[in-house]
Scaffold this active site. Sequence first.
Site, PDB file in Angstrom:
ATOM      1  N   TYR A 142       0.838  -1.176   0.124  1.00 12.77           N
ATOM      2  CA  TYR A 142       0.195   0.018   0.007  1.00 12.77           C
ATOM      3  C   TYR A 142       1.002   1.366  -0.019  1.00 12.77           C
ATOM      4  CZ  TYR A 142      -4.694  -1.856   0.845  1.00 12.77           C
ATOM      5  OH  TYR A 142      -5.880  -2.409   0.913  1.00 12.77           O
ATOM      6  N   LYS A 190       3.135 -15.124   2.538  1.00 12.59           N
ATOM      7  CA  LYS A 190       3.262 -15.932   1.110  1.00 12.59           C
ATOM      8  C   LYS A 190       4.992 -16.239   1.216  1.00 12.59           C
ATOM      9  CE  LYS A 190       1.812 -17.813  -2.628  1.00 12.59           C
ATOM     10  NZ  LYS A 190       1.139 -18.950  -2.692  1.00 12.59           N
ATOM     11  N   ASP A 222      -2.882 -18.467   0.672  1.00 10.15           N
ATOM     12  CA  ASP A 222      -3.691 -18.964  -0.136  1.00 10.15           C
ATOM     13  C   ASP A 222      -4.491 -20.269   0.642  1.00 10.15           C
ATOM     14  OD1 ASP A 222      -1.166 -20.090  -0.066  1.00 10.15           O
ATOM     15  OD2 ASP A 222      -1.348 -21.030  -2.270  1.00 10.15           O
ATOM     16  N   ASP A 246      -6.401  -7.169   4.304  1.00  9.46           N
ATOM     17  CA  ASP A 246      -7.388  -6.228   3.565  1.00  9.46           C
ATOM     18  C   ASP A 246      -8.461  -7.433   3.041  1.00  9.46           C
ATOM     19  OD1 ASP A 246      -9.270  -4.421   2.593  1.00  9.46           O
ATOM     20  OD2 ASP A 246      -7.997  -4.491   0.513  1.00  9.46           O
ATOM     21  N   ASP A 250     -12.265  -9.159   4.641  1.00 14.42           N
ATOM     22  CA  ASP A 250     -13.589  -9.094   3.888  1.00 14.42           C
ATOM     23  C   ASP A 250     -14.075 -10.501   3.748  1.00 14.42           C
ATOM     24  OD1 ASP A 250     -13.267  -6.421   3.610  1.00 14.42           O
ATOM     25  OD2 ASP A 250     -14.293  -6.566   1.424  1.00 14.42           O
TER      26      ASP A 250
END
Length: 356
Positions: A142, A190, A222, A246, A250
């Site tokens: 970001y 990751k 994942d 983020d 959600d």
Amino acid sequence: MNFNITVLPGDGIGPEIIEQAIKVIKAIGENFNHEFKLSYGMVGATAIDKCGNPYPEETHQLCLEADAILFGAIGDPKYDNNPKAKVRPEQGLLEMRKRLGLFANIRPLVCYPSLIEKSPLKKEIIEGVDFVCLRELTGGIYFGKPQGRSKDGKTAFDTCVYSVDEIIRIMKLGFEMAGKRKKKLTLVDKANVLESSRLWREVAQEMSKDYPDIQLEHMFVDNAAMQIIQWPKQFDVMVTENMFGDILSDESSVISGSLGILPSASVGDQHSLFEPIHGSYPQAAGKNIANPVATILSAALMLEYALSLNTEAALINEAVENSIKEGVVSEELSGDGKSFGTKEIGSWITNYIKKH
Ligand code: IPM
Ligand code: MN
């Protein structure tokens, strides 16, 4: 006691949901004899329209002076569909997070028994789920530099950057939080691909020596995306970098049945901001149909985390739980039943507080 709260309604449904949270806060003030001094500031598309800046300097000053910040929502479709826009409402939110040092975003996920049927997931899977998604908020892709386009405009790049210090401060919060809960910390990354993830792992493993009673677990992002849906009960505190957090938060919201009931806290060493997880839902703006619960619960988080008003926060949580139990819910949760408007839900919760 006296408290200074900076209120940033923002865009879309922001002003109407904030209004409900303010009703609730005022009722708490009357019940418990607190004075909440409210200062309103502009942010987001609303601020761009008025002064060309999504996070004006006056707003920043108000945030610096506040004991806590209550935030509505940010975003406007006129910018979403225009990738060439020079200023965007979201820049206001990112700048605010960065300048106020709000490095940790706390998103609690619980399964409310009265909403269990609303989740698209099976009852057996979500019953009793109770975990926290702890998202790093001021680093990673970001904010990493360089970001931009090549000279010929044919290539674009973003950079994921993390320093040891940035990792330590969020991991510390994660270990401490897990210590107060079920003592399990899952670091999602990751590391099989990304160097920044490998640094997170290295730092986390080193730190875990100082927290012998906390079980540190690693999970690739994942796999985590799948595990959240398949076996969410395994999680206690999930800690992760900015963008993974983020996305996963959600995703996790489907466990609760609606994004409209999920609050969050963004905290730093000096300042803290409380906001619903959902966005500005522009299609619903001004229609009195948006769910104010996420913002009301964010106000409860604010009382608890920033102002140490635990009894007061518990009363808000109790009022919200009862409103849901009594079926005083907005249309996304009412199904075929009767649905209530934004204001009506706010008033029901406010009245409950006044009576208790
Ligand atoms: C959130 C939002 C923001 C983010 C957007 C609006 C910039 O999606 O708070 O999760 O990506 O952090
Ligand atoms: Mn998001």
